[in-house]
Every structure is written in C-alpha cells, then in structure tokens.
Design a protein around this motif. Structure first.
Motif, PDB file in Angstrom:
ATOM      1  N   TYR A 479       0.823  -1.218   0.000  1.00 25.33           N
ATOM      2  CA  TYR A 479       0.000   0.000   0.000  1.00 25.33           C
ATOM      3  C   TYR A 479       0.852   1.260   0.000  1.00 25.33           C
ATOM      4  CZ  TYR A 479      -3.854   3.148   1.202  1.00 25.33           C
ATOM      5  OH  TYR A 479      -4.782   4.158   1.194  1.00 25.33           O
ATOM      6  N   LYS A 483      -0.446   2.768  -3.751  1.00 27.10           N
ATOM      7  CA  LYS A 483      -1.752   3.035  -3.153  1.00 27.10           C
ATOM      8  C   LYS A 483      -2.865   3.036  -4.191  1.00 27.10           C
ATOM      9  CE  LYS A 483      -4.117   6.559  -0.361  1.00 27.10           C
ATOM     10  NZ  LYS A 483      -3.954   7.879   0.305  1.00 27.10           N
ATOM     11  N   ALA A 484      -2.612   3.629  -5.350  1.00 24.61           N
ATOM     12  CA  ALA A 484      -3.656   3.766  -6.378  1.00 24.61           C
ATOM     13  C   ALA A 484      -4.125   2.392  -6.861  1.00 24.61           C
ATOM     14  CB  ALA A 484      -3.134   4.596  -7.549  1.00 24.61           C
ATOM     15  N   GLU A 487      -6.243   0.555  -4.123  1.00 23.64           N
ATOM     16  CA  GLU A 487      -7.593   1.111  -3.998  1.00 23.64           C
ATOM     17  C   GLU A 487      -8.465   0.733  -5.191  1.00 23.64           C
ATOM     18  OE1 GLU A 487      -6.925   5.254  -3.350  1.00 23.64           O
ATOM     19  OE2 GLU A 487      -6.547   4.987  -1.195  1.00 23.64           O
ATOM     20  N   ARG A 488      -7.872   0.666  -6.366  1.00 20.58           N
ATOM     21  CA  ARG A 488      -8.646   0.273  -7.554  1.00 20.58           C
ATOM     22  C   ARG A 488      -9.085  -1.186  -7.450  1.00 20.58           C
ATOM     23  NH1 ARG A 488      -6.620   0.627 -13.902  1.00 20.58           N
ATOM     24  NH2 ARG A 488      -8.633   0.023 -14.841  1.00 20.58           N
ATOM     25  N   ILE A 490      -9.482  -2.950  -4.687  1.00 18.62           N
ATOM     26  CA  ILE A 490     -10.460  -3.096  -3.611  1.00 18.62           C
ATOM     27  C   ILE A 490     -11.829  -2.591  -4.049  1.00 18.62           C
ATOM     28  CG2 ILE A 490     -11.081  -2.273  -1.298  1.00 18.62           C
ATOM     29  CD1 ILE A 490      -8.124  -2.447  -0.569  1.00 18.62           C
ATOM     30  N   ASP A 491     -11.876  -1.499  -4.788  1.00 15.99           N
ATOM     31  CA  ASP A 491     -13.161  -0.996  -5.305  1.00 15.99           C
ATOM     32  C   ASP A 491     -13.853  -2.053  -6.156  1.00 15.99           C
ATOM     33  OD1 ASP A 491     -12.832   1.422  -4.039  1.00 15.99           O
ATOM     34  OD2 ASP A 491     -12.103   2.488  -5.813  1.00 15.99           O
ATOM     35  N   GLU A 494     -15.086  -4.949  -3.953  1.00 13.41           N
ATOM     36  CA  GLU A 494     -16.270  -4.566  -3.184  1.00 13.41           C
ATOM     37  C   GLU A 494     -17.536  -4.764  -4.017  1.00 13.41           C
ATOM     38  OE1 GLU A 494     -17.106  -3.450  -0.176  1.00 13.41           O
ATOM     39  OE2 GLU A 494     -15.118  -3.712   0.677  1.00 13.41           O
ATOM     40  N   ARG A 512      -8.199 -10.831  -0.838  1.00 19.26           N
ATOM     41  CA  ARG A 512      -7.971  -9.427  -1.228  1.00 19.26           C
ATOM     42  C   ARG A 512      -6.485  -9.137  -1.375  1.00 19.26           C
ATOM     43  NH1 ARG A 512      -8.258  -5.239   3.494  1.00 19.26           N
ATOM     44  NH2 ARG A 512      -6.392  -6.508   3.932  1.00 19.26           N
ATOM     45  N   CYS A 516      -4.248  -8.295  -4.821  1.00 20.13           N
ATOM     46  CA  CYS A 516      -3.478  -7.048  -4.922  1.00 20.13           C
ATOM     47  C   CYS A 516      -2.021  -7.343  -5.275  1.00 20.13           C
ATOM     48  CB  CYS A 516      -3.553  -6.267  -3.617  1.00 20.13           C
ATOM     49  SG  CYS A 516      -5.138  -5.453  -3.310  1.00 20.13           S
TER      50      CYS A 516
END
Length: 609
Positions: A479, A483-484, A487-488, A490-491, A494, A512, A516
């Motif tokens: 992370y 980071k980008a 987050e992509r 995980i979105d 979700e 997860r 990643c």
C-alpha cells in the motif's frame, strides 16, 4: 558541520530539500519519529527505501539513508569529485544478493543496467540522506545518478564478497554522482509521487543527465561530514552478470516450452509465473490430457530446475493418504524419523536457498487434500518477515535420539498440484481454495500445429530464487508504494462481494491481499493491462468458491454476468460469444455462462464443465 537550516517535524510534508539542511525527527521513541516517511513519502525504516514498485521498472524514486551502523559497509561521498560510493542492502550471510526485503539490490541492478543500455529515462532518482547528530534527525546530502565522468562502465556496479562471522556475504558496491542541485522543490517530489518525473519542476542538472548523459557534480564540503570510508580488506570484487527482466524471463520460458513440442499461449505462461510469485501454492485443474503436468515440468526445467538436479520432484498422490505422514514422514517404532517425499525436497531446498525448488503433486485430489496437506497449508499462512527474510513456523518438530530437529517450509519451495474432477476424486474445501490460485486448463484446439514447425532447441538458464519469491506478505507492504492500484482493486472487489454475499461466498482479507499482490507484480512487469490481469484473478480466486442449486446461486451468477459484460444474462440463447468478446472480463464471463448451463441439471459449480 553547522547546518544553515533546520526544518521542524511539523513542516516536513511541505518542505523543499536543501543540501546540508537538518530535517527533524520526532521524540516519542518509536518508528513514527522517522522524518523521512513524512518528508519523502517512503517507508519509515531501512537504509534503502524505494517508493513505487520494488523492482526498478516502476520504482518512482529511491531514498538512500546512511546511519553508519555497519562499519564495514559505510558509504562515502568524495569531496573532490562528488562521487557517492554506496553499498547495497544485503548484509546477511547465506542470502542471495537480490533476496533482500526492500529489493534494494534488485533496483540497483535494474537502474545501472538501464543506464548502461542508454535508457536513462528509466532510471529513478536517488535521494541521499545521512543521520543527523540528534535522535532521528536526518541531513539531506544530494540527488544522485548512476555512474561518474571518469569511471569505466565495468567499475560502477560490482559484486563484493565479504567474510562475516556467520559466513560469506555478497553485496553490491555502486558508484553514483551527486548532482549540483542545491535545492529540490517540493512540487517535484509530488510530481515523482504521481509518476510524472519530467515536469517543469525537475532540476536542470538532472534533466541534462537524463537527456544527454552530462554529469554536473556537486563538490561541497557539506556532503561528506558524516560519511566515512571504511572498506574491509577482505572484500573480493567481481563483475556481475546482467539481470534478466521479467519479460525476458517469460519469453525464455515460453520459447523453451514451445521447443519441447507443446503449445501454451504466452499469457498462460505469464499467469502461471504471476500465480507462483503471488503464493507458492498453485492448483492446475482441467480435463485429462491438456498438459497440466507438462507445463509445470517444462516451466521448472526452463529455469534450471530438473529431476536430474533434484530441483523438480513429481509426487504422485495415492487415494489412501489419510494424514500428513504420507507426505511429510513419520517416526518409526525405534524413534527414528522417516522423512516423506516432501520432507526430502524441503531438506534439499534448505541447503540451496538461492535456487528455486518445485514439487508437483500429481492428481492431488485423489485423496482428501485437507487430510494430508493441512499442515503445509497452515504453515504456509504463518509466513512473516524476520531480519529481511521470509520465515515460517515449524512444520515438524522431530525428537531424535541425539538432537531435536525442526523442519520449516523454505521460501524457495513452490508446490503445484494438478487435479481432475471426476467420480474418482474429491472436491476442494474453501480452506484450500482460499490459499491457492486455481488455474484451469480446458482449452483445446487440435488444429494449432504451427508450434510444431519451429523445433529449434532452447537451453535452460539458471534462475535465482529471487525472480520467483514474493515481494510482499502483508498489504501494508504494498500500500505504501502503490496506493492507487490497491484502492482500484479493492473498489472492484467490493462490487463483486455485493453479489457473493448472496451465498456467503464473499472474499476475505487473504484473497484481497493476494489479488493485490498479483496485480502489482503484473503492473510492475507490464505484462497485461488491468482488466486482463484482474480477469485471471476472478477466474482463479473468486469463481471457484461458487457452488449450489438454489435461486440464490442463479441470481449471483446473473449479477456477476451483468457486472462482467454490462448486459443482463438471457437464458436459452444459442451463443453468447459477441457479449463475451466485448466484455470487461471475457474469461470470467465465459465461465459464468458455463456455470449457468450447469444449473439446467439442478446443480452447478466452477468444476462442472
């Protein structure tokens, strides 16, 4: 040295970098006192701190910090020339030169290779800091680039061998030039963090080096006050071999397999490589005769791991295996430990930690995997960082006559299982599926014969384990640097989880994290675009969890199909090819259609074809 400036800890996130300036650390007595993480957006520990990917290809910039705690590895900057002599980040005996936690030596190797190949635009900036006199304070020493005006190409990055009390240590000695840049704007650091180095905020001497290779060295007394020269007398210097990129490695593996008369797409080879690097346990499923065993054998052999040298072992699983003793071994009536086939490989791998070892569990679901493999699965999840290396809990504690012996799972061991799904085999539990990438080999096209025409021999190459070993164990490791991407991913997960919750099959933290990691390794090597790579992750980590016969499963599959294709699923159509070909995730869409058809018979799962 009397520094001209001191920057308070509260001002670090917005401060410019100025040569000789002190940047204050905290005073709480913990890792949060580190000023570099706030000043540079890097991690808060270590001497080599990359920002971005830990492989050089997508490394945005590097922070080099010298605290002088290793006398035999002390770095120095020459007053007269502005040269910066920097030792790499391997300080441990018995560890491969590129197998460090931060991958500093790997980044050095990549950066200097790119420089020597004339690809200076691919070299990340290096920011040099030294320890200050008070607490966690640091002093900025300059912006560094590989090489120097009067140094031969063969001399700027060398392997050094040093005898420590624990044994021989191999490390790099690199030569940089500190450029004549007195001030670096905060705006450029922010540009770098965005992955945009070539902006109007970039320093002119750095741009001149990038564009034409011109060195404008900084020759200031302030750059050497705290950096000393203390190279040990017993260091032996040799010229290293050039390092293969991941793309070069995949090209080699694919060519090697093709030369053996087998056809697999390059994407299939890439996917197997990424899956192995993500987690050292992979399951290959599919109908009999599609080459599941062969792709593993040739993959291993292409990187120098063969049955002849003991780095590749095929273990046929027997239907009567009921516990781990069949695989790991047992203690006989005399109290002597009789090692099983996997334990024998583990002992070899421990003695050759720099090389990868492959175990193929052939037809691994002829017996219940949870019964004979649970100990291995549990220990695999105990992996953690310890002194820069990945270690595991003890798998077997053996009380022998003269001594106690502990067997752990070595980090250079990769276990691949092949499975068939028929009336003679057992299904997998979620415990097993959660811990593996499940790659399906059902694609068969008997008309493809072109690969048989080119039978030019390709020789194996010896590949070190660091090309396959994991860079990350915890999401926080990734992370910080990407980071980008996290987050992509995980979105997207979700959104998929909303549907999976219908049958309580939603993914947890382990899945997860591993998705990643897979996506980051893919991005760093520039193998596939995001959608193609994530399509593999859905197919391998998510869809195998789905099974059932009620309306909830039907609704779940419908939701997934709509998410993957952007269109609702219409039952009874002759073909879905057009929608699948245009889908965001075509492979997963095709699998969902296949699973829908299984519902016609009242029950469906990933394994029904």
């Amino acid at each position: 040295m009397n520094s001209t400036y001191t920057i308070a800890v509260t001002d670090l996130p917005k401060a410019d970098l100025k040569i000789g300036t002190i940047y204050e650390g905290g005073t709480k007595g913990n890792a949060g006192d580190d000023p570099l993480s706030k000043l540079m957006g890097c991690e808060n520990q270590g001497g080599f701190r990359p920002v971005g990917a830990r492989n050089g290809v997508n490394t945005k910039y590097c922070v080099l910090y010298s605290d002088l705690s290793h006398d035999e590895w002390s770095n120095r900057i020459e007053l007269e020339t502005g040269k910066f002599y920097y030792y790499g980040d391997n300080r441990k005996a018995g560890r491969g030169i590129h197998e460090t936690a931060k991958k500093g030596n790997l980044i050095l190797r990549y950066s200097f290779d790119e420089f020597l190949d004339g690809n200076r635009k691919n070299v990340p900036p290096f920011f040099v800091f030294a320890k200050g006199k008070r607490g966690r304070d640091v002093i900025f020493r300059g912006l560094a680039v590989p090489g120097a005006v009067d140094e031969n190409d063969s001399d700027i990055l060398k392997i050094i061998s040093h005898e420590s009390t624990e044994g021989p240590v191999q490390n790099y000695l690199s030569i940089f030039t500190i450029l004549d840049v007195k001030t670096i704007k905060r705006a450029w650091i922010e540009d770098l963090h965005k992955g945009e180095p070539f902006t109007e905020n970039a320093p002119d001497p750095w741009l001149e080096w990038i564009n034409i290779g011109k060195y404008i060295p900084l020759k200031e007394k302030s750059t050497i006050d705290y950096i000393i020269d203390n190279k040990p007398d017993d260091i032996i210097i040799e010229k290293p071999e050039r390092l293969l990129s991941n793309k070069d490695l995949i090209d080699h593996i694919h060519s090697y397999i093709k030369s053996k008369g087998f056809h697999y797409s390059k994407e299939e080879v890439i996917n197997l490589f990424l899956s192995i690097k993500t987690k050292p346990f992979v399951i290959l499923s599919g109908i009999s005769g599609t080459g599941k065993t062969k792709i593993v054998q040739w993959f291993a052999e292409s990187v120098g791991a063969s049955e002849k040298n003991g780095q590749f072992t095929l273990i046929p699983v027997r239907p009567d295996w009921n516990d781990s003793s069949d695989l790991l071994g047992y203690v006989d009536i005399k109290g002597d430990f009789k090692p099983g086939p996997l334990t024998k490989v583990i002992e070899q791998a421990e003695n050759n930690a720099k090389l990868p070892y492959f175990v193929l569990l052939d037809e691994m679901n002829l017996a219940r995997v949870e019964h004979y493999f649970s100990d291995v699965l549990s220990v695999m999840e105990s992996r953690k960082w310890e002194e820069g290396q990945i270690v595991t809990s003890t798998m077997i504690a053996i009380e022998e006559t003269l001594a106690k012996r502990e067997i752990k799972l070595p980090t250079n061991l990769y276990i691949i299982g092949t499975v068939n799904m028929d009336e003679t085999t057992h299904p997998f539990s979620k415990k097993v599926l959660d811990r593996a990438n499940t790659i399906e080999f059902n694609r068969v096209d008997l008309k493809i014969l072109s690969f048989l025409e080119d039978r030019e021999g390709v020789k194996p190459i010896v590949v070190q384990n660091d090309k396959l070993s994991a860079d990350y164990l915890y999401l926080k490791d990734l992370y910080v640097s990407n980071k980008a991407l996290v987050e992509r991913v995980i979105d997207e997960l979700e959104e998929i989880n909303k549907s999976l919750k219908l049958i309580n099959a939603h993914v947890g933290y382990r899945v997860r994290d591993e998705i990643c990691f897979y996506m980051d390794y893919n991005e760093n090597s520039e193998f596939m675009d995001f959608e193609d790579a994530f399509d593999h992750c859905i197919l391998q980590k998510i869809l195998p969890r789905i099974a059932g016969s009620d309306q909830r499963v039907e609704k779940l599959l419908g939701n997934l199909y709509k998410h993957f294709t952007g269109r609702p699923y219409e039952d009874g159509r002759d073909s879905y090819d057009e929608e699948i070909n245009q889908a965001k995730y075509p492979k997963s869409s095709a699998k969902v259609v296949e699973m829908f058809r299984g519902l016609i018979d009242g029950f469906t799962s990933f394994w029904i074809s």
